[in-house]
Design an enzyme around this catalytic site. Structure first.
Site, PDB file in Angstrom:
ATOM      1  N   GLU A 196       0.826  -1.206   0.000  1.00  0.00           N
ATOM      2  CA  GLU A 196       0.000   0.000   0.000  1.00  0.00           C
ATOM      3  C   GLU A 196       0.860   1.255   0.000  1.00  0.00           C
ATOM      4  O   GLU A 196       2.085   1.193   0.128  1.00  0.00           O
ATOM      5  CB  GLU A 196      -0.959  -0.050   1.195  1.00  0.00           C
ATOM      6  CG  GLU A 196      -1.914  -1.243   1.062  1.00  0.00           C
ATOM      7  CD  GLU A 196      -3.011  -1.276   2.109  1.00  0.00           C
ATOM      8  OE1 GLU A 196      -2.945  -0.506   3.100  1.00  0.00           O
ATOM      9  OE2 GLU A 196      -3.948  -2.084   1.921  1.00  0.00           O
ATOM     10  N   GLU A 247      -1.719 -10.220  -5.851  1.00  0.00           N
ATOM     11  CA  GLU A 247      -1.710 -11.055  -7.057  1.00  0.00           C
ATOM     12  C   GLU A 247      -0.804 -10.456  -8.128  1.00  0.00           C
ATOM     13  O   GLU A 247      -0.003 -11.140  -8.754  1.00  0.00           O
ATOM     14  CB  GLU A 247      -3.131 -11.190  -7.631  1.00  0.00           C
ATOM     15  CG  GLU A 247      -4.111 -11.912  -6.738  1.00  0.00           C
ATOM     16  CD  GLU A 247      -4.833 -11.009  -5.764  1.00  0.00           C
ATOM     17  OE1 GLU A 247      -4.256  -9.988  -5.322  1.00  0.00           O
ATOM     18  OE2 GLU A 247      -5.984 -11.312  -5.426  1.00  0.00           O
TER      19      GLU A 247
HETATM   20  N1  THU Z   1      -6.088  -6.615  -2.164  1.00  0.00           N
HETATM   21  C1  THU Z   1      -5.264  -7.561  -2.698  1.00  0.00           C
HETATM   22  O1  THU Z   1      -4.043  -7.513  -2.517  1.00  0.00           O
HETATM   23  N2  THU Z   1      -5.823  -8.543  -3.418  1.00  0.00           N
HETATM   24  C2  THU Z   1      -7.155  -8.725  -3.594  1.00  0.00           C
HETATM   25  O2  THU Z   1      -7.560  -9.673  -4.241  1.00  0.00           O
HETATM   26  C3  THU Z   1      -8.108  -7.786  -2.988  1.00  0.00           C
HETATM   27  C4  THU Z   1      -7.511  -6.589  -2.363  1.00  0.00           C
HETATM   28  C5  THU Z   1      -5.484  -5.571  -1.328  1.00  0.00           C
HETATM   29  C6  THU Z   1      -5.485  -4.196  -1.918  1.00  0.00           C
HETATM   30  C7  THU Z   1      -5.405  -3.344  -0.659  1.00  0.00           C
HETATM   31  O3  THU Z   1      -4.059  -3.257  -0.249  1.00  0.00           O
HETATM   32  C8  THU Z   1      -6.162  -4.162   0.386  1.00  0.00           C
HETATM   33  O4  THU Z   1      -6.191  -5.490  -0.109  1.00  0.00           O
HETATM   34  C9  THU Z   1      -7.564  -3.686   0.641  1.00  0.00           C
HETATM   35  O5  THU Z   1      -8.289  -3.560  -0.525  1.00  0.00           O
END
Ligand code: THU
Length: 165
Positions: A63, A74
């Site tokens: 993030e 992913e």
């Molecule tokens: N996120 C992922 O890494 N993969 C997903 O399939 C869904 C969401 C992350 C993005 C963000 O850092 C956090 O989860 C909340 O949305």
């Protein structure tokens, strides 16, 4: 008028029903949640890509204070695999999420942007990439990235031809 339906086959497994290889890949995705950098959402996602030569490449969400600059687990895993092992097809991708002190009970579904990248990975190597979604209660298996993103925009569409569906 013509109507058609696109079906998606999803297999749901209890942990004990999975092969050892799939359990290993899912464990790698679960471990990667520990490396997640998610100070804003506190939603820790891990992914593990299994390459044709057996290498497992991990990824986790990254993030950023400028929120859209971050990246999902992913895509982190698939882009790392593509950058470090460009000649190795990705055979399978496992995904797990940890929040509020535990892994999610139900599998977490990849976002649309990740599905698009998963599909391009599959098309790039011209072979299906199995997708395993971890949930503490059950694991979902998809035979391919395409099954997660039917009726998708792909490189052929850039050529502008009519595609038979
Ligand atoms: N996120 C992922 O890494 N993969 C997903 O399939 C869904 C969401 C992350 C993005 C963000 O850092 C956090 O989860 C909340 O949305």
């Amino acid at each position: 008028m013509k109507e058609f339906t696109i079906d998606t086959r999803i297999r749901s497994y209890a942990w004990s029903e999975l092969s050892e290889a799939d359990q290993r890949l899912l464990e790698a995705a679960k471990r990667k949640t520990e490396d997640s950098y998610s100070p804003y959402s506190h939603f820790c996602v891990g992914a593990a890509a299994l390459l044709a030569d057996g290498t497992i490449v991990g990824g986790c969400n990254q993030e950023n204070a400028a929120y859209p600059s971050g990246l999902c687990a992913e895509r982190t895993a698939l882009f790392a695999a593509g950058a470090q092992h460009p000649d190795q097809p990705v055979k399978a991708l496992a995904i797990a999420a940890f929040t509020d002190g535990h892994f999610t009970e139900d599998p977490v579904s990849p976002c649309g942007a990740c599905r698009q990248v998963m599909l391009e990975t599959e098309n790039r190597y011209k072979q299906p990439m199995r997708v395993l979604l971890f949930g503490a209660n059950h694991v979902y298996e998809f035979d391919s990235a395409e099954s997660l993103l039917p009726f998708s925009f792909i490189s052929d569409d850039l050529k502008g031809g009519v595609r038979e569906r």
